[in-house]
Motif scaffolding. Structure first.
Motif, short mmCIF file in Angstrom:
data_model
loop_
_atom_site.label_atom_id
_atom_site.label_comp_id
_atom_site.label_asym_id
_atom_site.label_seq_id
_atom_site.Cartn_x
_atom_site.Cartn_y
_atom_site.Cartn_z
N ILE A 54 0.84 -0.82 -0.43
CA ILE A 54 -0.06 -0.51 -0.13
C ILE A 54 0.82 1.14 -0.37
O ILE A 54 0.82 2.35 -0.97
N VAL A 55 1.80 1.36 0.75
CA VAL A 55 2.94 2.49 1.03
C VAL A 55 3.28 2.98 -0.49
O VAL A 55 3.80 3.84 -1.05
N HIS A 105 2.63 1.46 -3.45
CA HIS A 105 1.90 2.08 -4.39
C HIS A 105 1.19 3.79 -4.10
O HIS A 105 1.08 3.83 -5.02
N CYS A 106 1.05 4.10 -2.48
CA CYS A 106 1.06 5.69 -2.89
C CYS A 106 2.11 6.12 -3.23
O CYS A 106 1.90 7.20 -4.15
N LEU A 134 1.72 6.95 -7.09
CA LEU A 134 0.77 7.24 -8.08
C LEU A 134 1.19 8.85 -8.07
O LEU A 134 1.87 9.25 -7.24
N TYR A 161 0.65 12.59 -7.70
CA TYR A 161 0.85 13.70 -7.01
C TYR A 161 -1.36 14.24 -7.03
O TYR A 161 -2.34 13.08 -6.45
N LEU A 213 -3.62 10.33 -6.12
CA LEU A 213 -3.30 10.49 -4.75
C LEU A 213 -4.05 11.16 -3.72
O LEU A 213 -4.25 11.08 -2.85
N THR A 219 -9.47 8.56 -3.93
CA THR A 219 -8.65 7.48 -3.84
C THR A 219 -7.90 7.65 -2.24
O THR A 219 -7.51 6.33 -1.63
N LEU A 220 -8.22 8.98 -1.49
CA LEU A 220 -7.95 8.11 0.33
C LEU A 220 -8.79 7.76 0.88
O LEU A 220 -8.43 6.61 2.10
N ILE A 280 -7.94 4.56 -0.04
CA ILE A 280 -7.01 4.32 0.95
C ILE A 280 -7.12 2.87 1.93
O ILE A 280 -6.46 2.38 2.47
N PHE A 330 -7.35 -0.90 -5.09
CA PHE A 330 -6.43 0.20 -5.06
C PHE A 330 -5.52 -0.19 -5.45
O PHE A 330 -4.78 1.16 -6.63
#
Length: 603
Positions: free
Chosen positions: A94-95, A97-98, A101, A103, A106, A111-112, A115, A335
Motif C-alpha cells: 500500500i505504501v 503504491h501510494c 501514484l 500527486y 493521490l 483515492t483517500l 486507501i 486500490f
C-alpha cells in the motif's frame, strides 16, 4: 475474489498454503488416530484380550497422538509468523503504491477513501486476517470430510451373513440413505444461515468504514503533540472526546445490530445439530443391537458422522465467509489497481552545463478535479534563462497552482507547457524534475536526522549539507546541536529536538540549495521569518542563484524589488507583467495598490 486472494497469498509467500495443508492434516490425523485406535482398544477390552497387547496399543496411540500434536503446534507457530509477514508485505505494498501514484490521483477524495478501505481490509475484523482464518478452517474441514468418509465406508458395507427384518434393512447399504438425507438437510440449512450471517456482517463492515476513519482521526490527534497547544488553548477536549464517543457509540450500535440479526441463527443451528446427533446415535445404536458392528465402533462412527456433518456445514459457512472476506480484500486490490493518468514520457532531458532551459506556458488553463471553475485561465508566458522572477497576487489568484503545473504535479486542462520547445509530458518525469529545486509554502520536514532532511536521502555529502545549511542562515543553530548534522528532528527519533518555524524554513531552504538545480522556486517559504531575516534569505538566494532561473512567490511585496520581472496574478490570469518600477508607474493597476497597502510596513 477467493482465487485472486489465494494467488496473492501464494505470490507473497509460496510456503504458506502448503504449510496450512500440512498442519491441518496433522491436526485431523491426531483426532482420528485417537478415534480409530480407541475403538480398537475398547473392542480388545470387551473381548478380554491380553493386557500387554492392549497396553502396547495404548502406548502406540499416546506416542502417535503426541507426535502429531507437537508437529501441529510447530506448524501453527510457523504459520503465525508467516501471517504477520504477509500482513506486513501487504501494508508495504500500500505504501509503495501510494509513493508511485501521481500527486493529482493521490490527492483525490476517492483515492483517500480507497486507501482507508485498503487499510481496513488488512486491519479490521472483516479483512485479510479473517481470510487467513477462514482459509485454514476451510482446509481443515475439507480434510476432515475426506477422512470421515474413509472411516465411515465400513459402516455402510453389508455383512456377509444372511439376515432379515430390521437387521436385514440396516445391513443394506440403502439404510444409510436416511442418515445421509438428514445430514444433507442439516448442511443446506447451515449454509443458508451462514449466507444470511455473512450478508449481515458485510453490511456491518460497510457501515463501519466511515466510522473507523473518523474514530482513527480523533484517536490519533490526541497523540500528536504538535496539536496539543491548540487543543488546550481553545479547550477542544470536549469536542474531540465527544467525537470519539459518538464514533465509538456508532461502531457499538452497528455491532449490536449485527448480533441482534444473527442471534436467532445460533438457536436454529443448535436445534439442527441436536436432531442430527440424535439420529446418528439411533442409527449406530440399532446396528450395534443387531450385531452388525461391534460396541467399540460406536464412538468411532458417531464421532466420524458428527464431525463430517459439522465439517460439511462449516465448510459451506467457511466458503461463504471466504467469498465475503474476498470482497473485503477486493478493496485492497481496487486500490493497488489504481492507475496513473499522467502521460509517461520517455524522452531524456538534455544535460546542459549552462543551465539554458527555456520554459513556456502556452495558453494554459486548469481546473482541479470535480470543480467547474478554472483556477488558471489562458495563461501564456516564457521564462528567460537566468531570469529572476516574482509572482504576486491576492490569495486564490492561482500562484501556487501555476507552480504545481510547472512541476507537473498536475497536467493542464487546456494548453501546454514547453521545455526548450518540447511538451514537458514527453520528458521522463524523474529527469524533468532534476532541474527544479522547490520550497513550497506547506513544505514538510521529517523526523529524520538533519542531514537526511537536507539531502532528502539516506546518502549525502556531509560537507555539502553543512554548506547548504550555512548558506540558508542556519549556522548559529547548527553550532548548538551536539550531534551536528546528525541531530534527529522531532520526537519520533531518539534525542529528537524541536525546532521553531523559522528554523524549519531555513532547513527547507537548505534542501533546495543542496539539490543545486537549474531552476529554483520559492513558494512563500519565508512566511514564518521576520522581515529582516526574510531580506537576508532573499539576498543570499539572489547571490547563490546567479546564472539560474529563479521564481519567487511572496506575500511581502518588498521581496519583489530585486527581481527582473514581476508577474501579477488575479483570478487565474496574468494581469500585469514588468519590473517593479514599470508596475509602480501604473498607479491604477493591482500591483501598485498591493504595494501601497503594505508600504507602511516597509517604512
Amino acid at each position: 475474489m477467493i482465487w485472486k486472494s489465494l494467488k496473492m497469498i501464494h505470490y507473497l509467500n509460496k510456503k504458506y498454503i502448503p504449510f496450512v495443508v500440512l498442519g491441518k492434516i496433522l491436526a485431523v490425523s491426531q483426532v482420528y488416530v485417537n478415534i480409530i485406535m480407541g475403538s480398537v482398544i475398547l473392542d480388545m477390552v470387551i473381548n478380554r484380550q491380553a493386557v500387554p497387547n492392549i497396553m502396547r496399543l495404548v502406548i502406540i496411540m499416546v506416542i502417535s497422538s503426541a507426535l502429531l500434536i507437537v508437529g501441529w503446534w510447530g506448524i501453527e507457530n510457523i504459520l503465525r509468523v508467516m501471517e504477520g509477514e504477509l500482513v506486513s508485505k501487504m501494508r508495504q505494498a500500500i505504501v509503495e503504491h501510494c509513493m508511485t501514484l501521481d500527486y493529482e490521483v493521490l490527492e483525490r477524495k476517492e483515492t483517500l477513501e480507497m486507501i482507508q478501505r485498503a487499510g481496513d481490509s488488512i486491519n479490521s475484523g472483516g479483512g485479510i486476517r479473517n481470510f487467513y482464518n477462514n482459509l485454514t478452517s476451510f482446509i481443515e474441514y475439507l480434510i476432515t470430510i475426506i477422512t470421515s468418509v474413509v472411516v465411515l465406508i465400513p459402516l455402510f458395507v453389508p455383512v456377509t451373513k444372511k439376515v432379515s427384518g430390521l437387521t436385514g434393512f440396516l445391513n443394506g447399504w440403502y439404510s444409510g440413505l436416511i442418515l445421509v438425507c438428514i445430514i444433507l438437510v442439516s448442511v443446506v440449512f447451515r449454509y443458508l444461515l451462514a449466507r444470511r450471517r455473512s450478508r449481515i456482517e458485510q453490511k456491518q463492515f460497510e457501515k463501519n468504514i466511515d466510522l473507523n476513519r473518523e474514530f482513527g482521526y480523533y484517536f490519533n490527534i490526541i497523540f500528536r503533540y504538535r496539536t496539543g497547544k491548540d487543543i488546550r488553548l481553545y479547550r477542544m477536549q470536549d469536542k474531540i472526546l465527544n467525537g470519539l464517543s459518538e464514533n465509538a457509540k456508532g461502531i457499538e450500535n452497528n455491532g449490536k445490530w449485527m448480533m441482534k440479526g444473527v442471534r436467532p441463527d445460533s438457536i436454529w443451528k443448535n436445534v439442527v445439530n441436536y436432531i442430527l446427533l440424535l439420529s446418528t446415535y439411533v442409527y449406530v445404536g440399532l446396528k450395534v443391537i443387531c450385531q452388525l458392528i461391534s460396541l467399540g465402533n460406536v464412538m468411532k462412527y458417531v464421532t466420524a458422522i458428527t464431525r463430517m456433518s459439522d465439517s460439511l456445514g462449516s465448510i459451506m459457512e467457511s466458503y461463504n465467509a471466504l467469498h465475503i472476506r474476498g470482497k473485503y480484500v477486493s478493496y485492497y486490490y481496487d486500490f493497488l489497481n489504481i492507475k496513473n493518468e499522467k502521460y509517461e514520457g520517455t524522452l531524456p532531458l538534455e544535460k546542459r552545463d549552462d543551465n539554458e532551459y527555456l520554459l513556456e506556458f502556452k495558453d494554459v488553463s486548469f481546473r482541479y478535479p470535480n470543480q467547474k471553475d478554472m483556477v488558471l485561465s489562458h495563461v501564456s508566458m516564457k521564462f528567460t534563462v537566468g531570469e529572476k522572477m516574482a509572482i504576486v497576487g491576492p490569495n486564490g489568484a492561482g500562484k501556487s497552482t501555476f507552480i504545481k503545473l510547472l512541476c507537473r504535479l498536475y497536467d493542464p486542462t487546456e494548453g501546454e507547457i514547453l521545455l526548450n520547445g518540447i511538451d514537458i509530458k514527453l520528458y521522463d518525469y524523474e529527469e524533468y524534475m532534476k532541474i527544479f529545486s522547490i520550497v513550497f509554502q506547506d513544505y514538510q520536514l521529517f523526523s529524520f536526522p538533519l542531514a537526511e532532511n537536507v539531502a532528502a536521502s539516506i546518502e549525502y555529502d556531509s560537507e555539502k549539507v553543512k554548506c547548504s545549511l550555512i548558506e540558508a542562515g542556519f549556522e548559529k543553530q547548527l553550532e548548538k546541536f551536539d550531534d551536528g548534522i546528525h541531530t534527529n528532528l522531532y520526537q519520533m527519533k531518539e534525542k529528537g529536538i524541536e525546532i521553531s518555524g523559522g528554523e524549519a524554513q531555513k532547513i527547507a531552504l537548505a534542501r533546495a540549495l543542496y539539490k543545486d538545480a537549474a531552476i529554483v522556486i520559492l513558494d512563500e517559504p519565508t512566511s514564518a521569518l521576520d522581515p529582516v531575516s526574510e531580506f537576508e534569505i532573499y539576498k543570499r538566494f539572489d547571490e547563490m542563484v546567479q546564472g539560474k532561473t529563479s521564481i519567487y512567490i511572496s506575500h511581502r511585496m518588498s521581496s519583489c524589488r530585486f527581481c527582473n520581472r514581476i508577474l501579477v496574478f488575479d483570478k487565474g490570469r496574468i494581469v500585469q507583467s514588468g519590473s517593479h518600477e514599470q508596475l509602480m508607474s501604473q498607479t491604477d493597476k493591482l500591483y501598485a495598490k498591493l504595494w501601497e497597502a503594505q508600504a507602511k510596513y516597509y517604512q
